[in-house]
Design a protein around this motif. Sequence first.
Motif, PDB file in Angstrom:
ATOM      1  N   PRO A 304      44.411 -17.294   9.030  1.00 29.32           N
ATOM      2  CA  PRO A 304      44.771 -15.708   9.106  1.00 29.32           C
ATOM      3  C   PRO A 304      46.309 -15.876   8.113  1.00 29.32           C
ATOM      4  O   PRO A 304      46.988 -15.320   7.534  1.00 29.32           O
ATOM      5  CB  PRO A 304      45.085 -15.719  10.317  1.00 29.32           C
ATOM      6  CG  PRO A 304      43.782 -16.668  11.624  1.00 29.32           C
ATOM      7  CD  PRO A 304      44.101 -17.856  10.353  1.00 29.32           C
ATOM      8  N   ASP A 323      39.395  -9.376   6.626  1.00 30.25           N
ATOM      9  CA  ASP A 323      39.298  -9.800   8.007  1.00 30.25           C
ATOM     10  C   ASP A 323      40.669 -10.124   8.567  1.00 30.25           C
ATOM     11  O   ASP A 323      41.063  -9.977   9.447  1.00 30.25           O
ATOM     12  CB  ASP A 323      38.382  -9.971   8.771  1.00 30.25           C
ATOM     13  CG  ASP A 323      37.615  -9.900   9.627  1.00 30.25           C
ATOM     14  OD1 ASP A 323      37.177  -8.606  10.531  1.00 30.25           O
ATOM     15  OD2 ASP A 323      38.376 -10.777  10.351  1.00 30.25           O
ATOM     16  N   VAL A 326      43.894  -8.859   8.579  1.00 31.79           N
ATOM     17  CA  VAL A 326      44.899  -7.540   9.395  1.00 31.79           C
ATOM     18  C   VAL A 326      44.554  -8.323  10.954  1.00 31.79           C
ATOM     19  O   VAL A 326      45.449  -8.024  11.627  1.00 31.79           O
ATOM     20  CB  VAL A 326      42.996  -6.888   9.284  1.00 31.79           C
ATOM     21  CG1 VAL A 326      43.948  -5.882  10.566  1.00 31.79           C
ATOM     22  CG2 VAL A 326      43.588  -5.739   7.279  1.00 31.79           C
ATOM     23  N   GLY A 327      43.470  -9.525  11.132  1.00 31.94           N
ATOM     24  CA  GLY A 327      43.702 -10.117  12.661  1.00 31.94           C
ATOM     25  C   GLY A 327      44.736 -10.342  12.784  1.00 31.94           C
ATOM     26  O   GLY A 327      45.424 -10.096  13.849  1.00 31.94           O
ATOM     27  N   TRP A 330      47.041  -7.552  13.592  1.00 30.55           N
ATOM     28  CA  TRP A 330      46.913  -7.372  15.189  1.00 30.55           C
ATOM     29  C   TRP A 330      47.435  -8.555  16.284  1.00 30.55           C
ATOM     30  O   TRP A 330      48.095  -7.782  16.832  1.00 30.55           O
ATOM     31  CB  TRP A 330      45.974  -6.741  15.219  1.00 30.55           C
ATOM     32  CG  TRP A 330      44.792  -6.360  16.638  1.00 30.55           C
ATOM     33  CD1 TRP A 330      45.169  -7.307  17.434  1.00 30.55           C
ATOM     34  CD2 TRP A 330      45.153  -5.369  17.226  1.00 30.55           C
ATOM     35  NE1 TRP A 330      44.499  -6.683  18.950  1.00 30.55           N
ATOM     36  CE2 TRP A 330      44.663  -5.051  18.570  1.00 30.55           C
ATOM     37  CE3 TRP A 330      46.071  -4.126  16.936  1.00 30.55           C
ATOM     38  CZ2 TRP A 330      44.911  -4.318  19.434  1.00 30.55           C
ATOM     39  CZ3 TRP A 330      46.208  -2.731  17.818  1.00 30.55           C
ATOM     40  CH2 TRP A 330      45.310  -3.154  18.272  1.00 30.55           C
ATOM     41  N   ASP A 331      47.479  -8.893  16.070  1.00 28.85           N
ATOM     42  CA  ASP A 331      47.857 -10.655  17.100  1.00 28.85           C
ATOM     43  C   ASP A 331      49.608 -10.682  16.764  1.00 28.85           C
ATOM     44  O   ASP A 331      49.963 -11.071  17.917  1.00 28.85           O
ATOM     45  CB  ASP A 331      47.536 -11.606  16.377  1.00 28.85           C
ATOM     46  CG  ASP A 331      45.796 -11.855  16.884  1.00 28.85           C
ATOM     47  OD1 ASP A 331      45.074 -11.105  17.537  1.00 28.85           O
ATOM     48  OD2 ASP A 331      45.040 -12.817  16.196  1.00 28.85           O
ATOM     49  N   SER A 348      48.574  -3.717   2.669  1.00 24.77           N
ATOM     50  CA  SER A 348      47.076  -3.239   3.200  1.00 24.77           C
ATOM     51  C   SER A 348      46.709  -1.768   2.094  1.00 24.77           C
ATOM     52  O   SER A 348      44.967  -1.673   2.074  1.00 24.77           O
ATOM     53  CB  SER A 348      46.766  -3.107   4.520  1.00 24.77           C
ATOM     54  OG  SER A 348      47.357  -1.640   4.573  1.00 24.77           O
ATOM     55  N   LEU A 356      36.570  -3.484   5.764  1.00 22.72           N
ATOM     56  CA  LEU A 356      36.940  -3.560   7.011  1.00 22.72           C
ATOM     57  C   LEU A 356      35.945  -3.396   8.450  1.00 22.72           C
ATOM     58  O   LEU A 356      35.316  -2.376   7.910  1.00 22.72           O
ATOM     59  CB  LEU A 356      38.225  -3.429   7.406  1.00 22.72           C
ATOM     60  CG  LEU A 356      39.814  -4.069   6.370  1.00 22.72           C
ATOM     61  CD1 LEU A 356      40.880  -3.435   7.194  1.00 22.72           C
ATOM     62  CD2 LEU A 356      39.222  -5.461   7.315  1.00 22.72           C
ATOM     63  N   ARG A 360      38.351  -3.678  13.095  1.00 21.59           N
ATOM     64  CA  ARG A 360      39.048  -3.779  12.261  1.00 21.59           C
ATOM     65  C   ARG A 360      40.756  -2.716  11.399  1.00 21.59           C
ATOM     66  O   ARG A 360      41.899  -2.521  11.771  1.00 21.59           O
ATOM     67  CB  ARG A 360      39.371  -4.584  10.850  1.00 21.59           C
ATOM     68  CG  ARG A 360      38.982  -6.106  11.469  1.00 21.59           C
ATOM     69  CD  ARG A 360      40.072  -7.064  11.745  1.00 21.59           C
ATOM     70  NE  ARG A 360      39.559  -8.672  12.446  1.00 21.59           N
ATOM     71  CZ  ARG A 360      40.202  -9.036  13.507  1.00 21.59           C
ATOM     72  NH1 ARG A 360      40.676  -8.366  14.506  1.00 21.59           N
ATOM     73  NH2 ARG A 360      39.902 -10.658  13.199  1.00 21.59           N
ATOM     74  N   GLN A 361      39.217  -1.619  11.486  1.00 21.80           N
ATOM     75  CA  GLN A 361      40.212  -0.125  10.736  1.00 21.80           C
ATOM     76  C   GLN A 361      41.046   0.207  12.115  1.00 21.80           C
ATOM     77  O   GLN A 361      41.824   0.632  11.864  1.00 21.80           O
ATOM     78  CB  GLN A 361      39.154   0.365  10.528  1.00 21.80           C
ATOM     79  CG  GLN A 361      38.341  -0.569   8.776  1.00 21.80           C
ATOM     80  CD  GLN A 361      37.683   1.362   8.547  1.00 21.80           C
ATOM     81  OE1 GLN A 361      37.479   2.210   9.333  1.00 21.80           O
ATOM     82  NE2 GLN A 361      37.481   0.989   7.449  1.00 21.80           N
ATOM     83  N   GLN A 363      42.332  -1.307  14.588  1.00 25.55           N
ATOM     84  CA  GLN A 363      43.444  -1.757  14.717  1.00 25.55           C
ATOM     85  C   GLN A 363      44.182  -1.938  13.883  1.00 25.55           C
ATOM     86  O   GLN A 363      45.615  -1.354  13.929  1.00 25.55           O
ATOM     87  CB  GLN A 363      43.351  -3.620  14.386  1.00 25.55           C
ATOM     88  CG  GLN A 363      42.212  -4.222  15.710  1.00 25.55           C
ATOM     89  CD  GLN A 363      41.942  -5.415  15.384  1.00 25.55           C
ATOM     90  OE1 GLN A 363      42.111  -6.188  14.704  1.00 25.55           O
ATOM     91  NE2 GLN A 363      41.005  -5.629  16.740  1.00 25.55           N
ATOM     92  N   LEU A 364      44.192  -2.000  12.721  1.00 20.04           N
ATOM     93  CA  LEU A 364      45.234  -1.059  11.667  1.00 20.04           C
ATOM     94  C   LEU A 364      45.745   0.231  11.971  1.00 20.04           C
ATOM     95  O   LEU A 364      47.074   0.390  11.576  1.00 20.04           O
ATOM     96  CB  LEU A 364      44.009  -1.236  10.130  1.00 20.04           C
ATOM     97  CG  LEU A 364      45.189  -1.144   8.664  1.00 20.04           C
ATOM     98  CD1 LEU A 364      46.740  -1.757   9.124  1.00 20.04           C
ATOM     99  CD2 LEU A 364      44.713  -1.151   7.848  1.00 20.04           C
TER     100      LEU A 364
END
Length: 797
Positions: A304, A323, A326-327, A330-331, A348, A356, A360-361, A363-364
């Motif tokens: 990541p 993925d 973006v993960g 988010w984290d 991004s 995505l 994930r979308q 989250q972004l």
Amino acid sequence: MTERTRMALRQLYYTSCERGLSDYAGFQFNAASPGISPVAMREVEQLTVYEAPTGLMSPDGTLPLDAYPVNLLHTRAEHAERPGATLTARVAFTGVDFSNRPGNYFAHTLISDDPRADFAGTLPIELWESPVWRSAPVRDPVLPVLRDPPTRGPLNRASVIAWLDAEPHAALLPALLSAVDECMAGNGPPVLVNGAGSAAVAHWVAAVSYLLGDALAADLTFSTYSHSPEYCGTHMIGTVGRSGGLAPGGLLLFDMAEGGEPGVRPHPAATLLARVGIAAAGELWRAAPELRAGAGGSLVQWFPALAAAAMRAKVPLLDAELDAAVGWLWDARGMAGDATLSAMVDASLAQPLARLGQARQRQLMEIARKLDGDRAAHIERLLLDDALERLRAGRLPGAIVPLRDAGGRSLAGEACARWLPDAGAEAALDLLGWAADANALVPGEVVRACGNGALTSAVLSGRPPARLEDAARAWPALRRGLLDGLAARSTAERRAAFAALPVRMFDRDDLADRPALEVDWLIEHARQGEGAAADVLPLIARVSRHSVTGELLTLLWPEGRWPPEDAARLVAALPGEAFGGGPLGRWLAAALHDPPGPGRPDEPWTDLLEQIITVRPALPEADLASAERMLEIATRLRRIHASPMPPREESLLEFYAAHAEGGPDLRTFLDRRLPVIITRYPANTTSVERCPDQVFHALCAHLRERLATGPAERDLAAWTYLLMKHLIRENARYRARLLESEALVPAVPSWPHRELRAVAAVVQERGSENDARAFELWARTNRPETPGRLGRLFRRP
């Protein structure tokens, strides 16, 4: 310990020589730095053994020395004084020794207690062909400790990049990198690399080292050549001239000479690093630590952060990489500062965000909205533009987050409205699913027309799309359109359509103004088990303007009758006059005159009788009177069955009289219930003697079933035998023969001998010794045995 003392590499020379650290000539340590323990020296001796490839052994020693592979070895020093110590050696073939004996080799070894400090940023593989190495013995047995970092050889990032550009099998690098990383993490076997020569193997080791990054590469152990790789023990092991594609046991072979690899699926991190190349990979590794808390780990753990670093560097990312990036974003949203998050969100925007997944979308978009509403709107429009472009190209629009901008929602709805009229069933569901996810404003009349068109045709074909239920729940207009299409069809087509659909797709509100459709839907509602038939029929009766038909009843109850519990519920739910003739009356009368048989409880049927007596539906008076009489008899039987006391003989005689006077249904009921009462209290045989023939036949069948199945009922068998004897004495020989042939003979003689002896004992207890002897004779007569066993069956002391 001072910095200068700490940075020290101790040396050893090992070869076949005339003079060394031993008292004899031959293979020995020629020289060594001070302070190396005998244990460490034995370990070096074992690890640096050299055996030339079989095909290169020349009896006359005429092959040039550079034809032989060189082993650059880097491994952990297992027996060192300090944990983390390493052993790095160059082992080269030197031809003949001082006595002209062939097979000599020279091993120059460096031992480091603190390799990160002693090598000072130099990777172990970069010591390939370094000027630090020696290959000839010396006179002085004491070697100096190297205080300065060793000088690098010709291998560096630029040279390895150039080598890979010309390497025909460079495409195997991601799989090789993945396999090595798995081995380093303890999840995979050592990796055997077969190269055209040890120099080629060294280049592969260098390529892997550079892609692993300095921190992970420092922990990589390798050997650029081993004659016996199965005993080597490093992460990467080089060999030459190995053919056939087979690796020694426990190793994973990459044949880089011929281009063969063992089918390893590269991890996305390895694919990313190999794709960006060695130079850019170094930049990603320099940026990744600030994006990942902690150090160490494998490529899987670093992926990541590496993907996020690549995104920030504007590297075009593959789907798995995007993925992961973006993960990471988010984290990290609660730990990274707004500046870092803003930079990553901006980066991004250069990526194909439509690829995505929807999660994930979301989250972004959530991160972007918290940072800046304009950024979120920009991302939303990018996703929508990509989806619309796909639609214009005749492709699926892909995943999308719910749109918040009214203009975007309208644009998405208009695009769907243009494509839906000409779309087939599957394509229409794709569009509607995407529109629901996007919160698109699709005109209701367009959705309704789609339901009435392609989707109705798909349903009528008998193969409705699997996703139709979800779409119908999301779009009420679609449900209305489907019902529009079905309303114009025949009853048979409508019912077939409902049978092909999950009935929970619709509810009664959808069908409120369509009685014919509602009847068909309610029928299927019961047939699919979504509602009880006894609850559905009253609804149909209220909805339909026509009377209930026999066909309708058969559709709801394919077995052709009402269970008593359903009949009782219908008597309570429907008006009494509904049963005045016609199918409802006939079905109710059939349920009334169908008393429970063996294995069926009385309660549902007696509940039906009580309901009929209470409601008094429009049945013939004879049926109502029959219900009252049967309920009375059933209630009395239930009381007797529940009482611990045996019934009076007068009660049994009253039941016999009711049997004689009653109709077929009452007689059938008594035939099934009286034998249970009679055999529960078998002391009185007079009542059996006086029972009606039909009851006696039922008693014989009941006795046969009990005596022939389950555990042996000794008391019941003895009573049955004594009853037979009583009937004979009373000159009721027909019944006695019937009891014997229908109840006793089919069951009792086949019992085990010990059970028959026990029955004989009960007969003697309740009758006499003569009765017991007669039973013994009867059992012998009706159970053919070998002569030797007949005499022993009832032997008395």
